[in-house]
Scaffold this motif. Structure first.
Motif, PDB file in Angstrom:
ATOM      1  N   MET A   1       0.839  -1.201   0.000  1.00 58.41           N
ATOM      2  CA  MET A   1       0.000   0.000   0.000  1.00 58.41           C
ATOM      3  C   MET A   1       0.873   1.249   0.000  1.00 58.41           C
ATOM      4  O   MET A   1       2.057   1.188   0.288  1.00 58.41           O
ATOM      5  N   ASN A   2       0.275   2.377  -0.331  1.00 53.63           N
ATOM      6  CA  ASN A   2       1.001   3.655  -0.418  1.00 53.63           C
ATOM      7  C   ASN A   2       2.090   3.617  -1.480  1.00 53.63           C
ATOM      8  O   ASN A   2       3.240   4.001  -1.246  1.00 53.63           O
ATOM      9  N   GLY A   3       1.776   3.099  -2.656  1.00 43.43           N
ATOM     10  CA  GLY A   3       2.765   3.107  -3.711  1.00 43.43           C
ATOM     11  C   GLY A   3       3.003   1.718  -4.249  1.00 43.43           C
ATOM     12  O   GLY A   3       2.105   0.887  -4.316  1.00 43.43           O
ATOM     13  N   SER A   4       4.246   1.426  -4.680  1.00 46.22           N
ATOM     14  CA  SER A   4       4.565   0.126  -5.241  1.00 46.22           C
ATOM     15  C   SER A   4       4.408  -0.960  -4.192  1.00 46.22           C
ATOM     16  O   SER A   4       4.648  -0.732  -3.008  1.00 46.22           O
ATOM     17  N   PRO A   5       3.992  -2.169  -4.619  1.00 47.89           N
ATOM     18  CA  PRO A   5       3.861  -3.269  -3.661  1.00 47.89           C
ATOM     19  C   PRO A   5       5.154  -3.501  -2.906  1.00 47.89           C
ATOM     20  O   PRO A   5       6.251  -3.461  -3.463  1.00 47.89           O
ATOM     21  N   THR A   6       5.032  -3.741  -1.601  1.00 50.50           N
ATOM     22  CA  THR A   6       6.192  -3.904  -0.744  1.00 50.50           C
ATOM     23  C   THR A   6       6.111  -5.254  -0.034  1.00 50.50           C
ATOM     24  O   THR A   6       5.158  -5.499   0.707  1.00 50.50           O
ATOM     25  N   SER A   7       7.089  -6.114  -0.256  1.00 46.45           N
ATOM     26  CA  SER A   7       7.112  -7.392   0.439  1.00 46.45           C
ATOM     27  C   SER A   7       7.384  -7.143   1.919  1.00 46.45           C
ATOM     28  O   SER A   7       7.872  -6.080   2.314  1.00 46.45           O
ATOM     29  N   GLN A   8       7.101  -8.150   2.740  1.00 41.99           N
ATOM     30  CA  GLN A   8       7.292  -7.966   4.172  1.00 41.99           C
ATOM     31  C   GLN A   8       8.752  -7.724   4.521  1.00 41.99           C
ATOM     32  O   GLN A   8       9.069  -6.884   5.363  1.00 41.99           O
ATOM     33  N   SER A   9       9.660  -8.439   3.880  1.00 42.03           N
ATOM     34  CA  SER A   9      11.082  -8.248   4.185  1.00 42.03           C
ATOM     35  C   SER A   9      11.545  -6.852   3.784  1.00 42.03           C
ATOM     36  O   SER A   9      12.307  -6.199   4.513  1.00 42.03           O
ATOM     37  N   ALA A  10      11.069  -6.359   2.638  1.00 41.64           N
ATOM     38  CA  ALA A  10      11.430  -5.013   2.208  1.00 41.64           C
ATOM     39  C   ALA A  10      10.830  -3.972   3.143  1.00 41.64           C
ATOM     40  O   ALA A  10      11.459  -2.954   3.463  1.00 41.64           O
ATOM     41  N   ARG A  11       9.596  -4.221   3.591  1.00 45.63           N
ATOM     42  CA  ARG A  11       8.955  -3.301   4.526  1.00 45.63           C
ATOM     43  C   ARG A  11       9.780  -3.179   5.802  1.00 45.63           C
ATOM     44  O   ARG A  11      10.054  -2.089   6.288  1.00 45.63           O
ATOM     45  N   GLU A  12      10.160  -4.311   6.383  1.00 44.02           N
ATOM     46  CA  GLU A  12      10.894  -4.284   7.642  1.00 44.02           C
ATOM     47  C   GLU A  12      12.259  -3.636   7.476  1.00 44.02           C
ATOM     48  O   GLU A  12      12.709  -2.899   8.359  1.00 44.02           O
ATOM     49  N   SER A  13      12.914  -3.883   6.344  1.00 43.19           N
ATOM     50  CA  SER A  13      14.224  -3.277   6.103  1.00 43.19           C
ATOM     51  C   SER A  13      14.127  -1.761   6.012  1.00 43.19           C
ATOM     52  O   SER A  13      15.002  -1.039   6.506  1.00 43.19           O
ATOM     53  N   ALA A  14      13.062  -1.278   5.375  1.00 37.35           N
ATOM     54  CA  ALA A  14      12.882   0.168   5.243  1.00 37.35           C
ATOM     55  C   ALA A  14      12.398   0.799   6.540  1.00 37.35           C
ATOM     56  O   ALA A  14      12.764   1.935   6.868  1.00 37.35           O
ATOM     57  N   LEU A  15      11.588   0.057   7.294  1.00 36.41           N
ATOM     58  CA  LEU A  15      10.972   0.623   8.499  1.00 36.41           C
ATOM     59  C   LEU A  15      11.948   0.691   9.669  1.00 36.41           C
ATOM     60  O   LEU A  15      11.892   1.632  10.473  1.00 36.41           O
ATOM     61  N   LEU A  16      12.835  -0.289   9.779  1.00 36.43           N
ATOM     62  CA  LEU A  16      13.713  -0.369  10.949  1.00 36.43           C
ATOM     63  C   LEU A  16      14.509   0.911  11.188  1.00 36.43           C
ATOM     64  O   LEU A  16      14.474   1.460  12.307  1.00 36.43           O
TER      65      LEU A  16
END
Length: 352
Positions: A1-16
């Motif tokens: 959501m909020n743009g290009s699809p984000t896998s869970q691993s990519a989400r956590e890497s960006a969020l941390l």
């Protein structure tokens, strides 16, 4: 959501790294939060390898203490809708934080509504919104109003259907895509019955709703029945529930169109924790919901242990990428609360 699809691993890497930056920001800006971190062994400079290692605050702390990370002029103090007048969370907002949260909410809603503002039918009364504008109920309605246009209120000041307002709105806008928003129990006990009795065609509607499932459960109405009954009675196919809280304003987790679960926006995540060990629970196991969001900057609400039970059904295996989860209800000894629960029982039937 909020743009290009984000896998869970990519989400956590960006969020941390965002969450680590927020921890240090709030440590500097909020002395009370800094004392909590020191007390639980999370001193400055500590390194974190995964988001599940981040220190969380129990959401109840905001009912008992003033936790503020801004010295700027406050434009609002939002309150949750607890069952007692005093036992509510009070969240301070400065102008930058309020604007930031509005932007995030708008971007999240755009993922299901599209970039254009849609005509909006609000299943609430204008007097209730004016009266409750500093609560999560009022703030939620006002937030959704930002993504709509040509607003109309479906209820009158006595919380009954304003038939003229609804019929006029549908005559003007029912031929193309339009938005309906309301709290779940009001949508069901007020709007659904009226729409069914009048035989309205809502095939062009997008229904966005939140809260109130406990009262619907008391009425033996499940989320599946809610969706199916609207489809059968009115032809409404696009129906999205969402989950959020005043302590993380601007952050909502939206149910997919198929109803296979809630999903997080890209700047947020959820962790289900085992209430015995407080470790992350495996997929399919029930536990306590922890919510993470990069949104809160005026108060340390970025990592919170809620008083809600939930379960993650799957990861990167649903309609959208990321975790798909359900909210199962309140913890047994938690105070019932919810933005759909601020009116008397005579007004509508339910409480989340």
């Amino acid at each position: 959501m909020n743009g290009s699809p984000t896998s869970q691993s990519a989400r956590e890497s960006a969020l941390l790294p965002q969450m680590v930056e927020l921890i240090e920001h709030h440590r500097r800006a909020c002395p009370a939060y800094a004392r909590v971190l020191d007390a639980i062994g999370h001193s400055s400079g500590r390194r974190y390898a995964q988001t599940r290692e981040l220190p969380w605050l129990p959401v109840r702390l905001f009912k008992e203490h003033a936790l503020i990370s801004t010295g700027r002029e406050q434009v609002a103090v939002l309150t949750s809708s607890g069952t007692t007048g005093a036992n509510v969370s009070r969240i301070a907002l400065d102008r930058d934080a309020a604007e930031h949260q509005r932007g995030l909410l708008t971007a999240t809603l755009a993922t299901v509504l599209g970039p254009r503002r849609l005509p909006l039918l609000i299943v609430d009364s204008p007097s209730a919104v004016r009266r409750e504008r500093s609560t999560i109920r009022g703030a939620t309605v006002l937030g959704v109003m930002n993504v709509g246009r040509e607003h109309a209120f479906a209820l009158d000041d006595e919380q009954g259907i304003d038939a003229t307002a609804v019929e006029n709105f549908l005559q003007r806008h029912g031929h193309a895509t339009f938005l309906i928003f309301g709290f779940t129990s009001l949508v069901w006990t007020r709007f659904h019955a009226f729409a069914r009795s009048r035989g309205f065609d809502l095939a062009n509607a997008v229904l966005l709703h939140t809260g109130g499932w406990k009262k619907l459960a008391d009425l033996a109405v499940s989320p599946r029945e809610f969706r199916a009954s609207f489809l059968e009675a009115t032809g409404l196919r696009r129906c999205h529930n969402f989950y959020g809280m005043v302590e993380q304003g601007g952050t909502i987790h939206i149910e997919s169109a198929s109803g296979d679960g809630f999903y997080c926006p890209d700047f947020a995540d959820v962790i289900i924790r085992d209430p015995q060990t407080w470790e992350e629970a495996p997929v399919g196991a029930e536990g306590v919901i922890e919510v993470l969001s990069a949104a809160p900057r005026a108060h340390p609400g970025h990592v919170l242990l809620t008083e809600d039970r939930g379960v993650v059904h799957g990861i990167d295996d649903g309609e959208w990428p990321g975790k798909r989860f359900s909210v199962l209800g309140r913890l047994a000894r938690a105070e019932p609360r919810g933005c759909a629960d601020t009116l008397p029982e005579t007004a509508y039937g339910a409480q989340s």
